[in-house]
Design a protein around this motif. Structure first.
Motif, PDB file in Angstrom:
ATOM      1  N   ARG A 156      81.752  50.434   1.774  1.00 50.07           N
ATOM      2  CA  ARG A 156      82.336  49.711   2.908  1.00 50.07           C
ATOM      3  C   ARG A 156      83.036  48.435   2.474  1.00 50.07           C
ATOM      4  O   ARG A 156      83.843  47.890   3.187  1.00 50.07           O
ATOM      5  CB  ARG A 156      81.221  49.320   3.878  1.00 50.07           C
ATOM      6  CG  ARG A 156      80.876  50.396   4.833  1.00 50.07           C
ATOM      7  CD  ARG A 156      80.720  49.818   6.235  1.00 50.07           C
ATOM      8  NE  ARG A 156      80.107  50.828   7.086  1.00 50.07           N
ATOM      9  CZ  ARG A 156      78.802  50.861   7.311  1.00 50.07           C
ATOM     10  NH1 ARG A 156      78.027  49.949   6.799  1.00 50.07           N
ATOM     11  NH2 ARG A 156      78.297  51.810   8.068  1.00 50.07           N
ATOM     12  N   TYR A 169      70.493  49.085  13.722  1.00 52.75           N
ATOM     13  CA  TYR A 169      70.854  47.952  12.854  1.00 52.75           C
ATOM     14  C   TYR A 169      70.286  46.701  13.480  1.00 52.75           C
ATOM     15  O   TYR A 169      70.579  46.403  14.640  1.00 52.75           O
ATOM     16  CB  TYR A 169      72.364  47.810  12.716  1.00 52.75           C
ATOM     17  CG  TYR A 169      72.993  48.909  11.888  1.00 52.75           C
ATOM     18  CD1 TYR A 169      72.818  48.939  10.499  1.00 52.75           C
ATOM     19  CD2 TYR A 169      73.750  49.901  12.487  1.00 52.75           C
ATOM     20  CE1 TYR A 169      73.392  49.940   9.744  1.00 52.75           C
ATOM     21  CE2 TYR A 169      74.330  50.904  11.731  1.00 52.75           C
ATOM     22  CZ  TYR A 169      74.143  50.918  10.360  1.00 52.75           C
ATOM     23  OH  TYR A 169      74.705  51.895   9.609  1.00 52.75           O
ATOM     24  N   HIS A 173      70.188  42.756  13.746  1.00 53.94           N
ATOM     25  CA  HIS A 173      70.750  41.473  13.311  1.00 53.94           C
ATOM     26  C   HIS A 173      70.175  40.356  14.144  1.00 53.94           C
ATOM     27  O   HIS A 173      70.572  40.135  15.287  1.00 53.94           O
ATOM     28  CB  HIS A 173      72.287  41.424  13.290  1.00 53.94           C
ATOM     29  CG  HIS A 173      72.954  42.524  14.031  1.00 53.94           C
ATOM     30  ND1 HIS A 173      73.279  42.442  15.350  1.00 53.94           N
ATOM     31  CD2 HIS A 173      73.371  43.753  13.613  1.00 53.94           C
ATOM     32  CE1 HIS A 173      73.861  43.563  15.730  1.00 53.94           C
ATOM     33  NE2 HIS A 173      73.923  44.382  14.719  1.00 53.94           N
ATOM     34  N   ALA A 220      72.940  52.709  16.512  1.00 51.77           N
ATOM     35  CA  ALA A 220      74.111  53.444  16.025  1.00 51.77           C
ATOM     36  C   ALA A 220      73.937  54.938  16.282  1.00 51.77           C
ATOM     37  O   ALA A 220      74.893  55.636  16.609  1.00 51.77           O
ATOM     38  CB  ALA A 220      74.324  53.177  14.543  1.00 51.77           C
ATOM     39  N   PRO A 222      84.713  58.033  20.374  1.00 53.19           N
ATOM     40  CA  PRO A 222      85.407  56.754  20.286  1.00 53.19           C
ATOM     41  C   PRO A 222      84.884  55.886  19.147  1.00 53.19           C
ATOM     42  O   PRO A 222      83.845  56.191  18.555  1.00 53.19           O
ATOM     43  CB  PRO A 222      85.126  56.097  21.642  1.00 53.19           C
ATOM     44  CG  PRO A 222      83.851  56.702  22.089  1.00 53.19           C
ATOM     45  CD  PRO A 222      83.838  58.109  21.555  1.00 53.19           C
ATOM     46  N   GLY A 230      82.979  53.230  17.162  1.00 49.15           N
ATOM     47  CA  GLY A 230      81.653  52.648  17.351  1.00 49.15           C
ATOM     48  C   GLY A 230      80.643  53.616  17.922  1.00 49.15           C
ATOM     49  O   GLY A 230      79.516  53.226  18.220  1.00 49.15           O
ATOM     50  N   SER A 271      80.584  57.674  11.762  1.00 45.80           N
ATOM     51  CA  SER A 271      80.455  57.383  10.326  1.00 45.80           C
ATOM     52  C   SER A 271      78.995  57.261   9.929  1.00 45.80           C
ATOM     53  O   SER A 271      78.573  57.763   8.884  1.00 45.80           O
ATOM     54  CB  SER A 271      81.186  56.101   9.973  1.00 45.80           C
ATOM     55  OG  SER A 271      82.567  56.270  10.181  1.00 45.80           O
TER      56      SER A 271
HETATM   57  N1  LIG Z   1      76.060  47.873   8.428  1.00 45.24           N
HETATM   58  C1  LIG Z   1      76.030  47.720   9.760  1.00 45.24           C
HETATM   59  N2  LIG Z   1      75.390  46.668  10.283  1.00 45.24           N
HETATM   60  C2  LIG Z   1      75.334  46.503  11.630  1.00 45.24           C
HETATM   61  N3  LIG Z   1      75.879  47.321  12.494  1.00 45.24           N
HETATM   62  C3  LIG Z   1      76.536  48.395  12.035  1.00 45.24           C
HETATM   63  C4  LIG Z   1      76.647  48.640  10.639  1.00 45.24           C
HETATM   64  N4  LIG Z   1      77.355  49.785  10.468  1.00 45.24           N
HETATM   65  C5  LIG Z   1      77.668  50.219  11.713  1.00 45.24           C
HETATM   66  N5  LIG Z   1      77.189  49.397  12.632  1.00 45.24           N
HETATM   67  C6  LIG Z   1      77.286  49.559  14.095  1.00 45.24           C
HETATM   68  O1  LIG Z   1      76.870  50.861  14.411  1.00 45.24           O
HETATM   69  C7  LIG Z   1      77.686  51.424  15.416  1.00 45.24           C
HETATM   70  C8  LIG Z   1      78.274  52.749  14.912  1.00 45.24           C
HETATM   71  O2  LIG Z   1      79.159  52.495  13.859  1.00 45.24           O
HETATM   72  P1  LIG Z   1      79.962  53.650  13.150  1.00 45.24           P
HETATM   73  O3  LIG Z   1      80.651  53.055  11.964  1.00 45.24           O
HETATM   74  O4  LIG Z   1      79.080  54.787  12.888  1.00 45.24           O
HETATM   75  O5  LIG Z   1      81.049  54.033  14.255  1.00 45.24           O
HETATM   76  P2  LIG Z   1      82.247  55.064  14.165  1.00 45.24           P
HETATM   77  O6  LIG Z   1      82.020  56.050  15.219  1.00 45.24           O
HETATM   78  O7  LIG Z   1      82.395  55.564  12.770  1.00 45.24           O
HETATM   79  O8  LIG Z   1      83.472  54.154  14.546  1.00 45.24           O
HETATM   80  P3  LIG Z   1      84.991  54.215  14.003  1.00 45.24           P
HETATM   81  O9  LIG Z   1      85.650  55.317  14.738  1.00 45.24           O
HETATM   82  O10 LIG Z   1      85.521  52.884  14.405  1.00 45.24           O
HETATM   83  O11 LIG Z   1      84.911  54.403  12.535  1.00 45.24           O
HETATM   84  C9  LIG Z   1      78.735  50.382  15.725  1.00 45.24           C
HETATM   85  O12 LIG Z   1      78.339  49.676  16.879  1.00 45.24           O
HETATM   86  C10 LIG Z   1      78.716  49.464  14.549  1.00 45.24           C
HETATM   87  O13 LIG Z   1      79.041  48.165  14.941  1.00 45.24           O
END
Ligand SMILES: Nc1ncnc2c1ncn2[C@@H]1O[C@H](COP(=O)(O)OP(=O)(O)OP(=O)(O)O)[C@@H](O)[C@H]1O
Ligand SMILES: [Mg+2]
Lengths: 404, 240
Positions: A402, B15, B17, B24, B43, B45, B49
């Motif tokens: 990342r 996650y 914080h 997630a 969408p 978030g 991923s």
């Molecule tokens: N290392 C991390 N620390 C804190 N929160 C995280 C972390 N990685 C992801 N998140 C949170 O987890 C949620 C899911 O994130 P993720 O990256 O899986 O989304 P996504 O579906 O892949 O989004 P995109 O389409 O924008 O890539 C989000 O709210 C993100 O802010």
């Protein structure tokens, strides 16, 4: 495989690898050069003293004290030694020869030429004691000493400068402090002393002539040079001379001797131990620069770990274990430091040659120091490479990927 | 029925914080059979991923179970996970992630290097996979001498080289133009149909998801739709 990975990574960044090594290269080169200077000085002092003869003792006026390996002399502080003291020493068993010595700087004039040089008033035994034979003509005799004859023997440098046309100086007149001396011989060339002094820049006259005709100091001499029959008995002889002269000078303890006898081997040992301390000190300073070089490697490796975070993440994603990442980065820094060490040795050898040529300083490189410094450089690589390598291996793959 | 490649039960990922915490993944249960071609849509978030990273053993779930080819991999050591990634999984990322100043061929060889395969065999197989994705002519080029489409093909070749049970691709077309995107998705389709490679592609573009046999739609860390092919209505309900 680790080595291959490390080499590939280093070659991918040639300039940076070279710059990273620079600190170690300079550090190792500095160690080699300083050690070579120190060892060279020590060796030359040793040869110089050996040249004087290991069976030689020197008696000088004043007291001499040895303090922590350093020699302090009260040389010339008082006048106490007489030619008669010399005669008394000569009658001791085990003494091969004795020569009083008086020295002074003189301006020597021969015709239109003149030359500033060192004059020594000595006895005929001098050539034997110094192991310094006559080249042409002859040395002065005991009769010349008794009559304080106005005769002299020239060192090669003096002969060349006073008689530049190459004519034989023998039979010619040399005027010193207004007194004409007849040249009766020349000495064989002796070359430079270990510390770069020209030993052939000398004129020898009978010590009586020097005292009566040049210095005006007719009672005391500056030094007595004693040659022993057997170098093994030198310390015994030293004691006997101490006892004899104390008696002759009527010294009763606790009064200090007004003269001192030194064994050249002692002076040599003192000089070389002082040299060794200097050498270690210099090598220490150089080693510090090597450690600084190591910190340089650590810095660059830390930067490299941050810069290559995504690369590390990718390697982890496609299956590299954390331990392999650690080994790769550690190997990179060890390769850098060891290669830097080897290049540093080459730079050090070149530097040594340069210093030897430019400063006319005798240099010797003890071979064990080459091995020591390369090993030390490698160790520096292990030590300073471990932290960055560990940092790289602790990166979690997901965070590394990342990383922007 | 054959063992599914992926079998996850009630997968959660939080996650933390400070005071608050983000959810997630919120209880994901699903299976992916061998030979499937799955798109994970949803969408930004929604946890796509995060899901892919856990499936790819790059990340660990906070709770839930994960069986990969029947093996429980929920609580393996770091080294064991690295070994499984090396032998059973292939990755394609949005930003290609090729090693800089390294030829395409060496990039493709990398996973085999870590799997301990000999150099001649590595070479042969890497060239073969470059040919499969149609970039054997740039084998000696490094990443700055290739177009984005070419780099992504090299990355696909790299993901295929250990014959993985599952290839995971996170937004593989995210940095590419329409034409290159189409070519990349055609390569995935061909690999799935001709070689039977099991593929999971994360995307938020319906046009990309349309290539898949099955589309799993995420929202707020949950599966809200799971259909045999992309249903436009599903995608519209999540606001795309
Ligand atoms: N290392 C991390 N620390 C804190 N929160 C995280 C972390 N990685 C992801 N998140 C949170 O987890 C949620 C899911 O994130 P993720 O990256 O899986 O989304 P996504 O579906 O892949 O989004 P995109 O389409 O924008 O890539 C989000 O709210 C993100 O802010
Ligand atoms: Mg994402």
């Amino acid at each position: 495989m680790t080595l291959r990975l490390a080499l590939t990574a280093l070659l991918r960044n040639r300039t940076r690898s070279l710059l990273t090594m620079l600190g170690v290269i300079i550090g190792v080169a500095a160690v080699i050069v300083t050690v070579a200077i120190g060892a060279g000085a020590r060796a030359s002092i040793q040869t110089q003293i050996n040249a004087l003869g290991s069976n030689m003792l020197v008696v000088i006026p004043g007291s001499i004290t040895m303090q922590g390996g350093a020699v302090r002399t009260g040389f010339g502080g008082s006048s106490t030694l007489t030619p008669a003291d010399g005669l008394a020493i000569a009658s001791l068993p085990g003494v091969a020869a004795v020569s009083p010595a008086v020295g002074l700087r003189v301006q020597a004039v021969a015709g239109a030429n003149n030359w500033q040089t060192q004059l020594s008033g000595v006895a005929p035994t001098y050539t034997f004691i110094r192991g310094w034979p006559i080249d042409k003509g002859m040395f002065f005799s005991q009769n010349d000493v008794i009559s304080a004859a106005k005769v002299c023997v020239l060192g090669q440098t003096v002969a060349r400068n006073l008689f530049p046309d190459g004519s034989s100086p023998i039979g010619k007149t040399v005027i010193m402090r207004g007194v004409p001396f007849i040249v009766i011989g020349t000495l064989t060339p002796k070359g430079q002393s270990g510390l770069g002094q020209d030993q052939d820049d000398a004129i020898l006259v009978p010590y009586t002539s020097a005292m009566q005709r040049l210095t005006g100091q007719t009672t005391y001499v500056q030094m007595l040079m004693v040659s022993a029959n057997d170098p093994k008995q030198i310390s015994m002889l030293e004691n006997e001379i101490n006892v004899l002269l104390a008696q002759r000078h009527r010294i009763v303890p606790p009064a200090q001797n007004d003269f001192s006898v030194s064994n050249l081997a002692d002076i040599a040992a003192a000089a070389s131990s002082t040299g060794a301390v200097m050498e270690l000190l210099l090598a220490g300073v150089a080693a510090v620069s090597l450690v600084v070089g190591g910190i340089g490697i650590m810095n660059i490796m830390l930067v490299s770990v941050t810069e290559r975070t995504r690369e590390i993440g990718l390697r982890r994603a496609v299956g590299a274990r954390a331990g392999l990442i650690l080994r790769q980065f550690l190997t990179e820094s060890i390769v850098l430091s060891t290669l830097g060490g080897l290049l540093g040795v080459i730079a050090g050898l070149v530097g040594t040659q340069l210093v030897a040529a430019l400063a006319k300083w005798p240099m010797t490189i003890p071979p064990e120091w080459i091995i020591i410094s390369v090993l030390f450089a490698s160790l520096v690589g292990v030590f300073f490479g471990y932290y960055p390598a560990r940092k790289a291996s602790m990166l979690r793959p997901i965070e590394a990927l990342r990383f922007e | 029925m054959a063992t599914p490649i992926v079998d996850v039960r009630n997968l959660c990922k939080y996650y933390e914080h400070g005071e608050s915490s983000t959810v997630a993944l919120d209880g994901v249960t699903l299976q992916i059979e061998a030979g499937d071609f799955v798109a994970v849509a949803g969408p930004s978030g929604s946890g796509k991923s995060t899901f892919m990273h856990i499936i790819g053993l790059l990340d660990e779930p906070s709770s839930g179970q994960y069986f990969l080819e029947g093996q429980d991999v929920s609580s393996l050591s770091d080294d064991a996970r690295a070994d499984i990634r090396s032998r059973r999984l292939g990755f394609v990322f949005q930003s290609y992630n090729l090693l800089a100043r390294t030829s395409a061929l060496e990039n493709v060889e990398l996973p085999m290097l870590y799997a301990g395969i000999g150099s001649a065999e590595r070479h042969r197989q890497a060239l073969e996979e470059l040919r499969v994705v149609g970039v054997e002519d740039v084998a000696s080029h490094s990443s700055n001498q290739m177009s984005g489409g070419q780099q992504q093909r090299v990355a696909i070749a790299r993901s295929l080289v250990n014959n993985p049970a599952l290839v995971l691709a996170d937004e593989p077309t995210g940095a590419l133009d329409t034409k290159s995107s189409k070519e990349i998705m055609q390569i995935f389709t061909r690999l799935n149909e001709e070689r039977g490679v099991t593929i999971l592609v994360v995307t938020h573009e319906p046009s990309v998801a349309a290539y898949a046999k099955r589309v799993i739609t995420f929202r707020d860390g949950r599966v809200i739709a799971d259909g045999s092919h992309a249903k436009t209505e599903d995608l519209e309900t999540v606001g795309l």
